[in-house]
Structure formats: structure tokens, C-alpha cells
Design an enzyme around this catalytic site. Sequence first.
Site, PDB file in Angstrom:
ATOM      1  CG  LEU A  46       0.441  -4.315   3.656  1.00  0.00           C
ATOM      2  CD1 LEU A  46       0.795  -2.860   3.945  1.00  0.00           C
ATOM      3  CD2 LEU A  46      -0.067  -4.452   2.225  1.00  0.00           C
ATOM      4  CG  ASP A  47       3.908  -9.636   0.080  1.00  0.00           C
ATOM      5  OD1 ASP A  47       3.540 -10.497   0.890  1.00  0.00           O
ATOM      6  OD2 ASP A  47       3.637  -9.684  -1.138  1.00  0.00           O
TER       7      ASP A  47
END
Length: 301
Positions: A46-47
Site C-alpha cells: 500500500l502507498d
Amino acid sequence: MGRRKKGRDISGWLVVDKPAGLTSTAVVNKVRWALNANKAGHAGTLDPEATGVLAVALGEATKTVPYVTDAMKAYEFTVRLGQATNTDDAEGEVIAQSDTRPTDDQIKTALGGFLGEIMQVPPKFSAVKIDGQRAYKLARDGEDVEIAARPLWIEELLLTDRPDADHAVLEMTCGKGGYVRAIARDLGEALGCHGHVTRLRRVWSGPFDVEDGVTLARIEELARTPELDDLLLPLETGLADLPKVTCTDQGAARLRNGNPGMVIAHDVEYGEECWAAHDGQAIAVGRFKAGELHPSRVFQT
């Protein structure tokens, strides 16, 4: 002789409700410390500014990570209409603007063009490798990054809310390798108004749901306690999308040694990948052939 890893031989999955502002690697390191585990990894990056399901595998469960990474995932995200950024999210610089604002019906019509198998170009600021280097590093160095399009399966893409003319809230269910930022960028282009992501949350990933997620604050609170161990899901959870076969006693012994072993199978086709259980415990993953499982991964339990 190789150096022995520090920490406990503990296996299982911990579903983390990732907060914004941390990389996925930082979350994994925190979980590994809190459980004093000798091995940890995650299924699907996930960013840093994204939140939601980050499934962390411990010990032998890391061998099941590919099956969760390949599974379907669902996201909720908000698109800022009227602006494009160089990173395709709110962290970047605005590089184009438009006064055009689509109607709800126009958005819904455009979303139909993103369903099924599409070709998607990942964001320039992404971890995709180009000639051995990460795209984001090349982009930060000012190089003109050319990234090849890659296939992505999108099962569902819905408009769920329209808080105002500048924002649209969407839900997407997709396969492996999808970039939500690229969806926002390409949707904005399709609507003739530009767009970027301002909020992103992964609500489920394969067998893991955000409702079962543990916050990082709770993990830190329970660090190095039996209560945190109790929150682990079994290794087998990561195999939910694979067919299951059952080992005989002799078959389990052979599989543990990396050899083909006799299994009892129902509705499993020749050559199909599946996992074998003995007394409810995962023994191996492999291919089913003529009454035997030919192992590709063996679990040391």
C-alpha cells in the site's frame, strides 16, 4: 554456517488496518518487532498515504504470500476532479487543471470502459522497475519515464458518492497489480477534466477483511504479550483460494520430506494447484497428479 535469525519461530497472519503516513515495510517491521518474530512479509504493498488491509505473514505463512497477492482485492477511494498531479495523488505537484466537471451520469458511463481486462500504465512514481531501476527514482531524478502498459482485471468499479462537484467516491474490485492512482488519472482523462486520488483505503484483500484488522496502536499496546499472539490467524488462511486435499499418514510423511505423497481429493483436476492438510494442518502446496500431490512448497510446522 549461516547466521541464525533472531526472534521466535512463530507462524500465522496478522491483518493490520494500516494507518496513513507509513510505508508497508515500516508496518511489517513494527509487527515483526511486536511479535518478536524471526521472519515476516506482507501481501500487496500500500502507498504510504493509503490505509486499510495490509496482511502481514509470519514465519511459514510467508510461503503463502503469493496466493494472497494474486487474489482479488477491493478499494474505496476519492478522486479529485479537475486536477492532474505528477504522482497521480495528492502528494504530487499539480501539472494540469480544468474547469470541466462531469455529471454523475457521465462518470458512471465512463466507468463502464474500465471493466473487464484493461491495459493500464502504472504511475511514473511507482515501484515498477525500468532497466533495473525503480520508476519513482528515475522520475525524481527528472528523467522522462516510459512505462509499458500491463493487463489488469477489474471486476467492479462503482460511483458510490459525490460529495461535491470536485470529488467522486468510487469502489473498485480488481485483480493483481492494479494501481488505483492510475484509475483516477485515466478516468480524469476519459472525462476530459483530469483527476488524481486524494484518499485510498483497501477494504479487503483475498480472505482478509478490514473489519478484522488490528490498528498499529493496538499492536504496539499488546507488543510482546500472549494477547497479541492470540490475534494471529492460522497459516492456512492464506490458502483460502486454493483447493484443499487431505493427506494419508504415509502421504504426509513423504510430503514433509519434499516427495510426492498420496492424498484424497474431491473435485480437483489433474495438474491443478492445491494444498494438502493432515489433521487440519497445512503440509504442502503442489500439483495434484494421479492421486498424489507433487509439492512445490513444504511447510515446516
